[in-house]
Each structure stands twice: as C-alpha cells, then as structure tokens.
Design a protein around this motif. Sequence first.
Motif, PDB file in Angstrom:
ATOM      1  N   LYS A   3      -8.196  -0.821  12.107  1.00 26.35           N
ATOM      2  CA  LYS A   3      -8.266  -0.022  10.981  1.00 26.35           C
ATOM      3  C   LYS A   3      -8.440  -0.585   9.668  1.00 26.35           C
ATOM      4  N   SER A  28      -6.165   0.592  -0.605  1.00 28.11           N
ATOM      5  CA  SER A  28      -5.702   1.406   0.464  1.00 28.11           C
ATOM      6  C   SER A  28      -6.434   2.424   1.038  1.00 28.11           C
ATOM      7  N   ARG A  30      -5.700   5.897   3.591  1.00 27.03           N
ATOM      8  CA  ARG A  30      -4.744   6.961   4.258  1.00 27.03           C
ATOM      9  C   ARG A  30      -4.915   7.067   5.656  1.00 27.03           C
ATOM     10  N   LEU A  31      -3.947   6.723   6.159  1.00 22.95           N
ATOM     11  CA  LEU A  31      -3.948   6.776   7.730  1.00 22.95           C
ATOM     12  C   LEU A  31      -3.687   8.255   8.426  1.00 22.95           C
ATOM     13  N   ASP A  32      -2.678   8.903   7.711  1.00 17.19           N
ATOM     14  CA  ASP A  32      -2.238  10.469   8.000  1.00 17.19           C
ATOM     15  C   ASP A  32      -1.469  10.853   7.073  1.00 17.19           C
ATOM     16  N   ASN A  35       1.370   8.045   6.041  1.00 13.45           N
ATOM     17  CA  ASN A  35       1.393   6.535   5.973  1.00 13.45           C
ATOM     18  C   ASN A  35      -0.089   6.159   5.270  1.00 13.45           C
ATOM     19  N   MET A  36       0.045   5.076   4.597  1.00 12.61           N
ATOM     20  CA  MET A  36      -1.364   4.700   4.193  1.00 12.61           C
ATOM     21  C   MET A  36      -1.196   2.978   4.881  1.00 12.61           C
ATOM     22  N   LEU A  37      -2.494   2.504   4.524  1.00 13.09           N
ATOM     23  CA  LEU A  37      -2.713   1.048   4.863  1.00 13.09           C
ATOM     24  C   LEU A  37      -2.936   0.270   3.546  1.00 13.09           C
ATOM     25  N   GLU A  55       1.131  -1.371   6.654  1.00 18.36           N
ATOM     26  CA  GLU A  55       1.354  -0.030   6.788  1.00 18.36           C
ATOM     27  C   GLU A  55       2.601   0.578   5.920  1.00 18.36           C
ATOM     28  N   TYR A  80      -1.641   9.701  -3.451  1.00 21.71           N
ATOM     29  CA  TYR A  80      -1.867  10.433  -2.091  1.00 21.71           C
ATOM     30  C   TYR A  80      -0.869  11.583  -2.078  1.00 21.71           C
TER      31      TYR A  80
END
Length: 217
Positions: A3, A28, A30-32, A35-37, A55, A80
């Motif tokens: 990812k 960055s 958005r993972l869900d 959460n973000m990376l 993360e 976000y």
Amino acid sequence: MDKARPLIEAGRYIVNNHLAWGTSGNISIRLDTENMLITASGTFMGDLSPEDFVESNIHSAKYRGSKKPSKETPMHSEIYKRRSDIGAILHSSPFYTTLIACSKETILSNLFIETMYYLENMAYVDYFHPGTSELAEAVSKQSSKSNIVIMRNHGVTVFDDTLNDALMRLETVEMACRMIITAKSAGVEFNKIPNHVVSSFLEESRYKPRKTINYLD
C-alpha cells in the motif's frame, strides 16, 4: 508494504519534477474511514521506502511503528475528517507556487484547460507555524470549499479522490504559477478565458466530470 508503493512512486515523481525538494513535503492516502498512511517525519521525498510511512488513526492520532508521522499529520487528519470524498493529500513547497505564496499575487484559473478544471476551487490561508493546530484548523476550514489551499509564506496543500488526481492538481498549480511569474517578468499580457466560457466548460463536462465537494460539518 504494497500500500506504500504508490506513495513511494509519487514522492520520487514530485521531486524529479521539481514539485518538492528534500524533506519539505508530506504525502498521505486514506486507508479506510479510521486510518491513513502518511510519510514519517523528516523523510526525504525522493527516496522513500516502505519503512518511511506510518499508519495513523485519523481521529485519535494514535499510530503504529517506530517512526513518528509527519508533523503535518494534524492537517491531513482534519482534512480527511472534514472531507469524506478525499483519498489522497499532498503538501509541498514547489518553487513557483511558494514564490506566489510569499507575494500578493493571485493565481489565475482562467488560462487554459487544466487550470479551468483543476484550479476551479482554490483558497488561501495566512501563515501559521508548520505542524500546529492553528494551521490544521485553517486549512481544514478552507477544505470545505476548495481542493487546493495556498499557505502564505509556506507552500501548498492539494487533495483529491485519488493520488493521481492530487498530483495533477499540484502540477497544474505549479505550472500556472510559473506562467504568471514568467509573463510578468517578460511583460506578456494574458488573454484570459471569459467567465461564461469557463462556466460552460465546467458545467458541460468538456474535459472530465466536474469535481464535487463532499464535506462534513
């Protein structure tokens, strides 16, 4: 970390294309919903590795890993939280955009196709120290009505559904700023596109479907 691969490539791309330099930026995705990376603090944008990402929870600020997330994590988190449609955020200090940010010049959006589309919604915020809650709040507030925020005497933050779209916004604003500064130094007068033509272009999807802004109060 698969990812992180698109972010690694994005970091290399923006440095190679003079859209960022050294450690003066962060990225960055958005993972869900939670959460973000995001890039870790002090990472060199042009030579990122999977270990250079953290993360982080968008709501609690808790993070996993041995490295600390970027000092601009609060700004990313607030965007976000406010914008449910945003999937990627880029913050950097490209030369021409930052030059405009350090001046009283205004960035024009009625110059050519890409500026009409990608620079339709822009905003400006005053200078706040990097990584502060004041900067995060100011940028987040403007994100409810914009996709690009120029931070005075600092740089720019762009955000969009995807990383590629965010990159296109960043490239477009830097191109526009370069054109504006070059034209002024050469005494070139712009032939601006009339407002009614811009409206027609955006409303009739003559480039791509118009970006809508979805935000939470």
